[in-house]
Design a protein around this motif. Structure first.
Motif, PDB file in Angstrom:
ATOM      1  N   ALA A  58       0.834  -1.203   0.000  1.00  0.00           N
ATOM      2  CA  ALA A  58       0.000   0.000   0.000  1.00  0.00           C
ATOM      3  C   ALA A  58       0.860   1.241   0.000  1.00  0.00           C
ATOM      4  O   ALA A  58       1.797   1.352   0.804  1.00  0.00           O
ATOM      5  CB  ALA A  58      -0.910   0.005   1.237  1.00  0.00           C
ATOM      6  N   ASP A  59       0.579   2.168  -0.921  1.00  0.00           N
ATOM      7  CA  ASP A  59       1.227   3.475  -0.861  1.00  0.00           C
ATOM      8  C   ASP A  59       0.858   4.120   0.472  1.00  0.00           C
ATOM      9  O   ASP A  59      -0.306   4.095   0.891  1.00  0.00           O
ATOM     10  CB  ASP A  59       0.759   4.359  -2.017  1.00  0.00           C
ATOM     11  CG  ASP A  59       1.268   3.856  -3.358  1.00  0.00           C
ATOM     12  OD1 ASP A  59       2.420   3.407  -3.416  1.00  0.00           O
ATOM     13  OD2 ASP A  59       0.496   3.905  -4.334  1.00  0.00           O
ATOM     14  N   SER A  60       1.837   4.721   1.135  1.00  0.00           N
ATOM     15  CA  SER A  60       1.587   5.181   2.498  1.00  0.00           C
ATOM     16  C   SER A  60       2.411   6.406   2.815  1.00  0.00           C
ATOM     17  O   SER A  60       3.304   6.814   2.056  1.00  0.00           O
ATOM     18  CB  SER A  60       1.921   4.049   3.487  1.00  0.00           C
ATOM     19  OG  SER A  60       1.629   4.407   4.822  1.00  0.00           O
ATOM     20  N   THR A  61       2.095   6.991   3.947  1.00  0.00           N
ATOM     21  CA  THR A  61       2.944   7.993   4.596  1.00  0.00           C
ATOM     22  C   THR A  61       3.383   7.381   5.925  1.00  0.00           C
ATOM     23  O   THR A  61       2.785   6.396   6.387  1.00  0.00           O
ATOM     24  CB  THR A  61       2.166   9.285   4.878  1.00  0.00           C
ATOM     25  OG1 THR A  61       1.126   9.002   5.842  1.00  0.00           O
ATOM     26  CG2 THR A  61       1.559   9.855   3.608  1.00  0.00           C
ATOM     27  N   PRO A  62       4.400   7.939   6.565  1.00  0.00           N
ATOM     28  CA  PRO A  62       4.762   7.410   7.887  1.00  0.00           C
ATOM     29  C   PRO A  62       3.596   7.432   8.872  1.00  0.00           C
ATOM     30  O   PRO A  62       3.422   6.512   9.670  1.00  0.00           O
ATOM     31  CB  PRO A  62       5.891   8.336   8.330  1.00  0.00           C
ATOM     32  CG  PRO A  62       6.509   8.815   7.053  1.00  0.00           C
ATOM     33  CD  PRO A  62       5.366   8.956   6.107  1.00  0.00           C
ATOM     34  N   GLU A  63       2.780   8.472   8.789  1.00  0.00           N
ATOM     35  CA  GLU A  63       1.661   8.608   9.722  1.00  0.00           C
ATOM     36  C   GLU A  63       0.586   7.545   9.494  1.00  0.00           C
ATOM     37  O   GLU A  63      -0.073   7.090  10.439  1.00  0.00           O
ATOM     38  CB  GLU A  63       1.046  10.003   9.603  1.00  0.00           C
ATOM     39  CG  GLU A  63       1.935  11.124  10.114  1.00  0.00           C
ATOM     40  CD  GLU A  63       3.106  11.465   9.173  1.00  0.00           C
ATOM     41  OE1 GLU A  63       4.066  12.093   9.638  1.00  0.00           O
ATOM     42  OE2 GLU A  63       3.049  11.097   7.972  1.00  0.00           O
ATOM     43  N   ASP A  64       0.380   7.138   8.245  1.00  0.00           N
ATOM     44  CA  ASP A  64      -0.646   6.145   7.922  1.00  0.00           C
ATOM     45  C   ASP A  64      -0.173   4.711   8.098  1.00  0.00           C
ATOM     46  O   ASP A  64      -0.983   3.781   8.136  1.00  0.00           O
ATOM     47  CB  ASP A  64      -1.112   6.319   6.470  1.00  0.00           C
ATOM     48  CG  ASP A  64      -1.795   7.651   6.219  1.00  0.00           C
ATOM     49  OD1 ASP A  64      -2.310   8.230   7.194  1.00  0.00           O
ATOM     50  OD2 ASP A  64      -1.791   8.116   5.061  1.00  0.00           O
ATOM     51  N   ALA A  70      -1.418  -3.869   9.361  1.00  0.00           N
ATOM     52  CA  ALA A  70      -2.097  -5.142   9.604  1.00  0.00           C
ATOM     53  C   ALA A  70      -2.566  -5.798   8.312  1.00  0.00           C
ATOM     54  O   ALA A  70      -2.587  -7.026   8.201  1.00  0.00           O
ATOM     55  CB  ALA A  70      -3.280  -4.930  10.545  1.00  0.00           C
ATOM     56  N   ARG A  71      -2.925  -4.987   7.312  1.00  0.00           N
ATOM     57  CA  ARG A  71      -3.500  -5.539   6.082  1.00  0.00           C
ATOM     58  C   ARG A  71      -2.557  -5.490   4.893  1.00  0.00           C
ATOM     59  O   ARG A  71      -2.734  -6.238   3.920  1.00  0.00           O
ATOM     60  CB  ARG A  71      -4.791  -4.791   5.731  1.00  0.00           C
ATOM     61  CG  ARG A  71      -4.578  -3.319   5.420  1.00  0.00           C
ATOM     62  CD  ARG A  71      -5.816  -2.616   4.901  1.00  0.00           C
ATOM     63  NE  ARG A  71      -5.559  -1.204   4.647  1.00  0.00           N
ATOM     64  CZ  ARG A  71      -4.943  -0.735   3.571  1.00  0.00           C
ATOM     65  NH1 ARG A  71      -4.536  -1.577   2.628  1.00  0.00           N
ATOM     66  NH2 ARG A  71      -4.737   0.563   3.429  1.00  0.00           N
ATOM     67  N   ALA A  72      -1.556  -4.589   4.927  1.00  0.00           N
ATOM     68  CA  ALA A  72      -0.675  -4.411   3.771  1.00  0.00           C
ATOM     69  C   ALA A  72       0.691  -3.931   4.237  1.00  0.00           C
ATOM     70  O   ALA A  72       0.812  -3.324   5.302  1.00  0.00           O
ATOM     71  CB  ALA A  72      -1.265  -3.395   2.794  1.00  0.00           C
ATOM     72  N   LEU A  73       1.710  -4.211   3.423  1.00  0.00           N
ATOM     73  CA  LEU A  73       3.054  -3.698   3.685  1.00  0.00           C
ATOM     74  C   LEU A  73       3.097  -2.249   3.218  1.00  0.00           C
ATOM     75  O   LEU A  73       3.010  -1.971   2.014  1.00  0.00           O
ATOM     76  CB  LEU A  73       4.100  -4.525   2.945  1.00  0.00           C
ATOM     77  CG  LEU A  73       5.546  -4.022   2.960  1.00  0.00           C
ATOM     78  CD1 LEU A  73       6.043  -3.778   4.384  1.00  0.00           C
ATOM     79  CD2 LEU A  73       6.463  -4.994   2.239  1.00  0.00           C
ATOM     80  N   PRO A  74       3.199  -1.280   4.134  1.00  0.00           N
ATOM     81  CA  PRO A  74       3.204   0.124   3.715  1.00  0.00           C
ATOM     82  C   PRO A  74       4.506   0.477   2.995  1.00  0.00           C
ATOM     83  O   PRO A  74       5.602   0.115   3.450  1.00  0.00           O
ATOM     84  CB  PRO A  74       3.100   0.887   5.047  1.00  0.00           C
ATOM     85  CG  PRO A  74       2.695  -0.126   6.071  1.00  0.00           C
ATOM     86  CD  PRO A  74       3.249  -1.430   5.591  1.00  0.00           C
ATOM     87  N   VAL A  75       4.384   1.170   1.890  1.00  0.00           N
ATOM     88  CA  VAL A  75       5.542   1.623   1.120  1.00  0.00           C
ATOM     89  C   VAL A  75       5.479   3.142   1.017  1.00  0.00           C
ATOM     90  O   VAL A  75       4.474   3.697   0.542  1.00  0.00           O
ATOM     91  CB  VAL A  75       5.576   0.997  -0.287  1.00  0.00           C
ATOM     92  CG1 VAL A  75       6.753   1.554  -1.087  1.00  0.00           C
ATOM     93  CG2 VAL A  75       5.661  -0.517  -0.190  1.00  0.00           C
ATOM     94  N   VAL A  76       6.537   3.807   1.450  1.00  0.00           N
ATOM     95  CA  VAL A  76       6.639   5.260   1.336  1.00  0.00           C
ATOM     96  C   VAL A  76       7.590   5.556   0.184  1.00  0.00           C
ATOM     97  O   VAL A  76       8.753   5.120   0.192  1.00  0.00           O
ATOM     98  CB  VAL A  76       7.140   5.899   2.642  1.00  0.00           C
ATOM     99  CG1 VAL A  76       7.349   7.397   2.465  1.00  0.00           C
ATOM    100  CG2 VAL A  76       6.135   5.628   3.767  1.00  0.00           C
ATOM    101  N   ALA A  77       7.112   6.267  -0.803  1.00  0.00           N
ATOM    102  CA  ALA A  77       7.877   6.503  -2.029  1.00  0.00           C
ATOM    103  C   ALA A  77       9.060   7.435  -1.778  1.00  0.00           C
ATOM    104  O   ALA A  77       8.956   8.416  -1.036  1.00  0.00           O
ATOM    105  CB  ALA A  77       6.977   7.093  -3.106  1.00  0.00           C
ATOM    106  N   THR A  78      10.185   7.121  -2.419  1.00  0.00           N
ATOM    107  CA  THR A  78      11.381   7.966  -2.335  1.00  0.00           C
ATOM    108  C   THR A  78      11.588   8.797  -3.590  1.00  0.00           C
ATOM    109  O   THR A  78      12.443   9.688  -3.604  1.00  0.00           O
ATOM    110  CB  THR A  78      12.634   7.105  -2.136  1.00  0.00           C
ATOM    111  OG1 THR A  78      12.774   6.217  -3.262  1.00  0.00           O
ATOM    112  CG2 THR A  78      12.556   6.309  -0.842  1.00  0.00           C
ATOM    113  N   GLY A  79      10.858   8.488  -4.655  1.00  0.00           N
ATOM    114  CA  GLY A  79      11.055   9.193  -5.925  1.00  0.00           C
ATOM    115  C   GLY A  79      12.053   8.525  -6.840  1.00  0.00           C
ATOM    116  O   GLY A  79      12.185   8.911  -8.005  1.00  0.00           O
ATOM    117  N   GLU A  80      12.771   7.513  -6.346  1.00  0.00           N
ATOM    118  CA  GLU A  80      13.724   6.770  -7.176  1.00  0.00           C
ATOM    119  C   GLU A  80      13.079   5.473  -7.638  1.00  0.00           C
ATOM    120  O   GLU A  80      12.407   4.788  -6.857  1.00  0.00           O
ATOM    121  CB  GLU A  80      14.993   6.453  -6.383  1.00  0.00           C
ATOM    122  CG  GLU A  80      15.814   7.680  -6.021  1.00  0.00           C
ATOM    123  CD  GLU A  80      16.481   8.328  -7.229  1.00  0.00           C
ATOM    124  OE1 GLU A  80      16.690   7.631  -8.239  1.00  0.00           O
ATOM    125  OE2 GLU A  80      16.795   9.532  -7.151  1.00  0.00           O
TER     126      GLU A  80
END
Length: 333
Positions: A58-64, A70-80
């Protein structure tokens, strides 16, 4: 809700993405603290397919991230957007790895994450892209600099059975001997004691300091460094109220009975510290950087290009690094 851990991607062509995905898939079984992965979601989805793993990202922010974990591996984009294949780093590898580290540090320093956990990098790949640091530890110290002054980073390898700190780190043995000094030993030990108190919860840490030479120099017959360099450092530390013994022969410091007498071994050079802990705790040792204004842990292994993308990478050391980072963050004053 507690702030999540910021997990870097590491070298894209290595096993960092593999073990990050494997750890998340076992999050409930292992009771892992919430973390998010820094990088490119499409890249991680491609690696999961190559591994034959069904994983929700799941696309995410640190806050989210904590709620999504629990349901998805959060990924925070770096732009690379790395294009490297497993085991085959390409020119995108360096930028992707470094962006992930920089952003993780930015997040923890801004209070958006509780700690930085780093996956392995390939220094030879980074060097070809102009990276000028001996390793992860020194790069993190530069990122931690305030007012142009970088802190002295201290590398600890920690496991439930043994914790070790090398006074000199990523240097040739010849250069390590030239670098070693009474002052460096004292400064390293002070930083270790401070973090053992504040981040490991030890009220009065016990240190064991190795000698440099075989048999700690045999009273000078095998070299004067232990008398002229190491022993004066130990005396300074004792006068400061630190519980410390040494210089001790390194060949008798690491058996089970000896390990029960101290909380951390201060060793004079890289292999003197790392050989025993990698022998005793190869699967679950954690690399911890002390002396920084934030918490950083890492698996105690490399990129393992030969098994990247095969599903054979063991996430045990990463799991230990995640758990230790969360434990240290909980004790942070």
């Amino acid at each position: 809700m507690a702030k999540p851990l910021a997990l870097t991607s590491g070298e894209p062509a290595g096993i960092g993405p593999d073990i990050a995905i494997a750890a998340w898939l076992r999050r409930n079984e292992l009771g892992l603290p919430p973390f998010y992965l820094l990088g490119n979601r499409d890249f991680f989805e491609g690696r999961a397919r190559a591994l034959g793993l069904k994983v929700e990202l799941a696309d995410s922010t640190p806050e989210d991230a904590p709620a999504a974990f629990a349901r998805a591996l959060p990924v925070v984009a770096t732009g690379e957007v790395p294009t490297a294949r497993p085991g085959a780093p390409d020119p995108t590898s360096a930028n992707a790895a470094l962006a992930s580290i920089r952003q993780a540090v930015d997040h923890v320093r801004a209070g958006r994450a509780s700690a930085v956990v780093t996956n392995p990098i390939a220094k030879n790949v980074l060097y070809r892209a102009g990276f000028r640091h001996p390793g992860h530890t020194e790069f993190l110290a530069e990122l931690a600099a305030t007012g142009g002054t970088a802190p002295q980073p201290v590398m600890m390898l920690w496991s439930p059975q043994l914790a070790v700190v090398p006074v000199t780190i990523h240097l040739s043995l010849r250069d390590a001997l030239a670098e070693l000094s009474t002052d460096l030993i004292v400064r390293t030990a002070r930083i270790a004691v401070a973090d053992l108190k504040t981040r490991f919860g030890l009220a009065s840490p016990r240190l064991a300091v190795s000698g440099l030479n075989p048999h700690a120099g045999e009273e000078g017959s095998l070299g004067m460094e232990d008398i002229e360099v190491v022993a004066p450092a130990i005396e300074i530390l004792r006068r400061e109220g630190i519980e410390v013994r040494g210089p001790l022969p390194a060949d008798t410091m690491f058996h089970e009975a000896a390990r029960k007498t101290y909380d951390c071994a201060i060793c004079m050079y890289h292999d003197q510290a790392l050989i025993p802990i990698k022998t005793i705790a190869f699967e679950d040792a954690v690399n911890v950087t002390l002396g920084l204004p934030f918490i950083r842990t890492s698996p105690d292994h490399g990129t393992a290009f030969d098994i990247a993308g095969t599903g054979r990478a063991n996430p045990s050391s990463l799991v230990a690094a995640l758990r230790l980072a969360a434990r240290m963050a909980a004790k942070r004053p």
